[in-house]
Design a protein around this motif. Structure first.
Motif, mmCIF file in Angstrom:
data_model
loop_
_atom_site.group_PDB
_atom_site.id
_atom_site.type_symbol
_atom_site.label_atom_id
_atom_site.label_comp_id
_atom_site.label_asym_id
_atom_site.label_seq_id
_atom_site.Cartn_x
_atom_site.Cartn_y
_atom_site.Cartn_z
ATOM 1 N N GLY A 434 6.614 -1.476 -14.211
ATOM 2 C CA GLY A 434 6.707 -0.185 -13.546
ATOM 3 C C GLY A 434 6.242 -0.263 -12.101
ATOM 4 N N PHE A 435 5.164 -1.007 -11.875
ATOM 5 C CA PHE A 435 4.686 -1.194 -10.494
ATOM 6 C C PHE A 435 5.725 -1.926 -9.654
ATOM 7 C CE2 PHE A 435 0.033 -1.337 -12.153
ATOM 8 C CZ PHE A 435 0.009 0.045 -12.208
ATOM 9 N N VAL A 436 6.343 -2.941 -10.251
ATOM 10 C CA VAL A 436 7.360 -3.706 -9.526
ATOM 11 C C VAL A 436 8.526 -2.794 -9.135
ATOM 12 C CG1 VAL A 436 9.031 -5.592 -9.683
ATOM 13 C CG2 VAL A 436 6.730 -5.881 -10.624
ATOM 14 N N ALA A 437 8.933 -1.939 -10.059
ATOM 15 C CA ALA A 437 10.059 -1.047 -9.800
ATOM 16 C C ALA A 437 9.770 -0.095 -8.639
ATOM 17 C CB ALA A 437 10.387 -0.253 -11.063
ATOM 18 N N GLN A 438 8.522 0.345 -8.515
ATOM 19 C CA GLN A 438 8.177 1.256 -7.431
ATOM 20 C C GLN A 438 7.720 0.528 -6.169
ATOM 21 O OE1 GLN A 438 5.095 3.639 -9.256
ATOM 22 N NE2 GLN A 438 3.443 2.406 -8.381
ATOM 23 N N GLY A 439 7.564 -0.823 -6.265
ATOM 24 C CA GLY A 439 7.216 -1.624 -5.099
ATOM 25 C C GLY A 439 5.761 -1.580 -4.712
ATOM 26 N N ARG A 440 4.866 -1.192 -5.651
ATOM 27 C CA ARG A 440 3.436 -1.113 -5.334
ATOM 28 C C ARG A 440 2.602 -1.302 -6.588
ATOM 29 N NH1 ARG A 440 -0.851 2.736 -4.619
ATOM 30 N NH2 ARG A 440 -2.171 2.109 -2.855
ATOM 31 N N ASP A 441 1.654 -2.237 -6.516
ATOM 32 C CA ASP A 441 0.713 -2.495 -7.607
ATOM 33 C C ASP A 441 -0.437 -1.496 -7.490
ATOM 34 O OD1 ASP A 441 -1.155 -3.442 -9.411
ATOM 35 O OD2 ASP A 441 -1.560 -5.315 -8.335
ATOM 36 N N GLU A 442 -0.383 -0.435 -8.264
ATOM 37 C CA GLU A 442 -1.387 0.621 -8.157
ATOM 38 C C GLU A 442 -2.745 0.207 -8.717
ATOM 39 O OE1 GLU A 442 0.057 4.221 -9.856
ATOM 40 O OE2 GLU A 442 1.655 4.482 -8.363
ATOM 41 N N HIS A 445 -3.327 -3.734 -6.174
ATOM 42 C CA HIS A 445 -2.760 -3.809 -4.814
ATOM 43 C C HIS A 445 -2.250 -5.195 -4.434
ATOM 44 C CE1 HIS A 445 -4.345 0.219 -4.332
ATOM 45 N NE2 HIS A 445 -5.501 -0.218 -4.782
ATOM 46 N N ARG A 446 -1.817 -5.944 -5.429
ATOM 47 C CA ARG A 446 -1.221 -7.243 -5.130
ATOM 48 C C ARG A 446 0.029 -7.058 -4.264
ATOM 49 N NH1 ARG A 446 0.760 -10.929 -10.071
ATOM 50 N NH2 ARG A 446 2.556 -11.928 -9.097
ATOM 51 N N GLY A 447 0.135 -7.884 -3.257
ATOM 52 C CA GLY A 447 1.270 -7.825 -2.356
ATOM 53 C C GLY A 447 1.015 -7.036 -1.091
ATOM 54 N N GLU A 448 -0.142 -6.383 -0.980
ATOM 55 C CA GLU A 448 -0.417 -5.553 0.193
ATOM 56 C C GLU A 448 -1.115 -6.336 1.308
ATOM 57 O OE1 GLU A 448 -2.281 -1.850 -0.883
ATOM 58 O OE2 GLU A 448 -0.935 -1.571 -2.593
ATOM 59 N N PRO A 458 8.579 -16.494 -0.213
ATOM 60 C CA PRO A 458 9.240 -15.997 1.003
ATOM 61 C C PRO A 458 10.725 -15.721 0.809
ATOM 62 C CG PRO A 458 8.811 -18.347 1.190
ATOM 63 C CD PRO A 458 8.104 -17.877 -0.052
ATOM 64 N N TYR A 459 11.293 -16.226 -0.281
ATOM 65 C CA TYR A 459 12.709 -16.026 -0.545
ATOM 66 C C TYR A 459 12.956 -14.837 -1.479
ATOM 67 C CZ TYR A 459 12.805 -20.727 1.380
ATOM 68 O OH TYR A 459 12.629 -21.818 2.198
ATOM 69 N N HIS A 460 11.896 -14.145 -1.833
ATOM 70 C CA HIS A 460 11.984 -13.043 -2.785
ATOM 71 C C HIS A 460 11.674 -11.738 -2.060
ATOM 72 C CE1 HIS A 460 11.432 -10.965 -6.654
ATOM 73 N NE2 HIS A 460 10.410 -10.360 -6.083
ATOM 74 N N GLY A 461 12.384 -10.699 -2.357
ATOM 75 C CA GLY A 461 12.115 -9.426 -1.707
ATOM 76 C C GLY A 461 12.240 -8.281 -2.683
ATOM 77 N N PRO A 462 11.853 -7.084 -2.223
ATOM 78 C CA PRO A 462 11.315 -6.781 -0.883
ATOM 79 C C PRO A 462 9.831 -7.101 -0.729
ATOM 80 C CG PRO A 462 11.500 -4.773 -2.155
ATOM 81 C CD PRO A 462 12.092 -5.864 -3.008
ATOM 82 N N VAL A 463 9.096 -7.248 -1.850
ATOM 83 C CA VAL A 463 7.682 -7.610 -1.776
ATOM 84 C C VAL A 463 7.534 -9.018 -2.345
ATOM 85 C CG1 VAL A 463 5.316 -7.005 -2.395
ATOM 86 C CG2 VAL A 463 7.014 -5.192 -2.054
ATOM 87 N N ALA A 464 7.056 -9.957 -1.521
ATOM 88 C CA ALA A 464 7.072 -11.376 -1.884
ATOM 89 C C ALA A 464 6.237 -11.702 -3.106
ATOM 90 C CB ALA A 464 6.597 -12.214 -0.700
ATOM 91 N N ALA A 465 5.286 -10.847 -3.459
ATOM 92 C CA ALA A 465 4.369 -11.150 -4.563
ATOM 93 C C ALA A 465 4.720 -10.419 -5.848
ATOM 94 C CB ALA A 465 2.939 -10.797 -4.151
ATOM 95 N N LEU A 466 5.714 -9.540 -5.838
ATOM 96 C CA LEU A 466 6.018 -8.720 -7.007
ATOM 97 C C LEU A 466 7.368 -9.087 -7.608
ATOM 98 C CD1 LEU A 466 4.934 -5.147 -5.813
ATOM 99 C CD2 LEU A 466 3.536 -6.973 -6.781
#
Length: 552
Positions: A434-442, A445-448, A458-466
């Motif tokens: 669910g966090f991945v779908a919304q683009g934010r680890d609530e 905060h991984r990826g911030e 670096p080849y993965h988007g839009p957030v490189a860590a999610l």
């Protein structure tokens, strides 16, 4: 009692800080003797990445970037704790002297360069944090330049003719044809260099090879297989050592840079229970004898419960490996999370490796979390390695049979395989997705952070860590809190002098590296935060002892 021989400066251990101090002393025209108890020069630094964390360094300036002592101390004061051996004044001495130390080494002929244009501080979101890179490394080195000393340089982990930054990019060979092509060129270059009589090393071995070459050229005397058994103390001052059955005097002082106690399980049980010497990357000599000696002559030990944590995954055969399989980025990549043995996620998996392991150990006090489980999906194993191995096409023999790798068609089945409640693990994965779908680890905060991006893809988007965990089969491997070394030792002042219980310096006794209590105060603020201080306070201590500079 009389000494069998006397020199100006005696150094215990042959890490990077040792040879930095030796070069300073030789520049001042003083005699130097480095005593190394093992058969090899270089210490744990030679096995490591050899990265040096230095704010305001010359290579940043050469790239047109702005950094400053003010930014460096602002960051350290925001990130680090005030503990014995670590405070504002000590940290300020570090940032004031670290870049000068780099300048001195470059001027002394040690070939260094920027580690990367993108290797952010581990807490880059804090005031003064750097989102590009404050890292410095040695250029690749042909250890054949050492002549007969080449065999005495401790083996590194990357003995090929490649820059460290480029070597780390090889993990993306499946994602970028250019990287795959570069790997093929590297293989050919390595073969050619060996055929032409060269033997290139990079990372820590390159740093120590270059430091050793400079030390030998400067006239530093180095003795291997010579353990120091005693610090000689007379009238409250350290005047020499006993080593190899000989009493060796030191006119200007003794510098202890003998490593930590990572391989001493008894000391670990006392100071950091629940950790294992066998999981450490530190060299076999990291036994802490000089910690005991410094305490015997009046030094105070502090931060002894701290280690430079470096997570590892114990794949079959790890006991025989020169380097235990690293897991720094295993769960920092997309399509992966870390859970405790109850199936609950409990940290930002992309953060500092020191904090990662510290958090795991703390979690284990209330919920079983050593080992924790890395949970991966099919997309992950098609893109990235597990324990330095691609497993999507063929699982290494024995991995499943030994209970290391668990595979299942569903998350619930995977939970049963690893002894975790299926409903709990399923809910954890669903929450992550669910966090991945919304683009934010609530939750964490991984990826911030910029550093989370560095550990991601670096080849993965839009957030490189999610990345979602949704394609079966699903996989799990154990992760434990390994380390690079311990982080506690003798309390020292801004000049690297060991101090007693009243805060008074013990005359003639200096310490640096992980033989001293960390200037970083139990925090690892960026890549190279142990090698950087080791070299810097080796530099500062030698200047002080030689009377070259009393200003820090």
């Amino acid at each position: 009692m009389a000494f069998d021989e006397t020199v100006d400066w005696v150094v215990i251990g042959s890490g990077a800080g040792s040879m930095t101090s030796a070069l300073v002393m030789r520049t001042a025209g003083k005699s130097v003797l480095i005593l190394e108890k093992s058969a090899f020069i270089g210490g744990t630094t030679a096995k490591s990445g050899g990265v040096i964390w230095v704010p305001n360094n010359r290579f940043m300036k050469a790239d047109g970037e702005q950094d400053s002592v003010e930014a460096g101390i602002t960051y350290l004061d925001a990130a680090c704790e005030d503990l014995p051996g670590s405070g504002h004044d000590k940290r300020l001495a570090y940032v004031n002297q670290a870049y000068r130390m780099i300048d001195f080494l470059v001027d002394s002929g040690v070939e260094l360069e920027r580690g990367s244009a993108f290797w952010p501080d581990y807490y880059d979101e804090l005031p003064g944090g750097c989102k590009t890179s404050r890292t410095v490394v040695a250029k690749p080195f042909d250890k054949k330049e050492l002549g007969k000393w080449a065999k005495r340089l401790r083996k590194g982990f990357l003995e090929v003719p490649v820059k460290l930054d480029d070597g780390m990019k090889l993990a993306y060979e499946r994602l970028d044809p250019a990287v795959a092509k570069a790997k093929r060129r590297l293989i050919l270059k390595t073969i050619w260099s060996r055929l032409t009589g060269k033997q290139f090393v990079t990372a820590g071995a390159a740093l120590q090879g270059r430091m050793l070459k400079a030390s030998l050229a400067a006239g530093v005397e180095l003795r291997t297989a010579t353990a120091v058994s005693e610090l000689v103390a007379e009238n409250g001052a350290v005047t020499g050592v006993v080593a190899g059955g000989r009493r060796i005097g030191a006119r200007l002082g003794v510098l202890v840079n003998a490593g930590g106690f990572a391989q001493n399980q008894a000391m670990r049980d006392t100071h950091m229970p629940g950790t294992q010497a066998s999981w450490s990357l530190a060299n076999e000599g990291d036994m802490g004898e000089l910690h005991t000696e410094m305490a015997r002559v009046g030094g105070v030990l502090a931060q002894m419960d701290q280690m430079v944590g470096y997570q590892t995954t114990l794949s079959p055969g790890w006991e025989r490996a020169y380097i235990t399989p690293p897991a720094q980025s295993l769960t920092g990549k997309p399509h992966a999370i870390l859970v405790d043995q109850s199936g609950v996620r409990y940290m930002n998996e992309g953060g500092s490796y020191e904090l990662f392991c510290q958090t795991m150990i703390e979690r284990n006090r209330t919920v079983p979390a050593v080992p924790s489980w890395a949970i991966l999906d099919r997309t992950y194993v098609e893109r990235y390695q597990v324990a330095q191995t691609f497993i999507d096409k063929a699982v290494p023999k024995g991995w499943v049979e030994a209970g290391y790798l668990h595979m299942a068609d569903t998350i619930e089945q995977l939970a049963t395989s690893i002894g975790t409640d299926p409903a709990t693990l399923s809910a954890t994965v669903d929450r992550w997705n669910g966090f991945v779908a919304q683009g934010r680890d609530e939750d964490f905060h991984r990826g911030e952070r910029a550093y989370d991006t560095w550990l991601g893809d670096p080849y993965h988007g839009p957030v490189a860590a999610l990345g979602a965990i949704e394609r079966g089969p699903f996989y799990a491997v154990p992760v434990v809190p390994g380390d690079v070394s311990t982080y506690g030792g003798a309390v020292t002042d801004v000049y690297g002098r060991v101090t007693d219980a009243t805060g008074t310096p013990i005359l003639g006794l200096y310490a640096t590296g992980v033989s001293s209590a960390s200037v970083m105060g139990g925090v690892y603020p960026g890549a190279g935060s142990s090698i950087g201080p080791s070299m810097t306070f080796g530099y500062v201590a030698a200047k002080h002892a030689a009377g070259l500079d009393n200003q820090v």
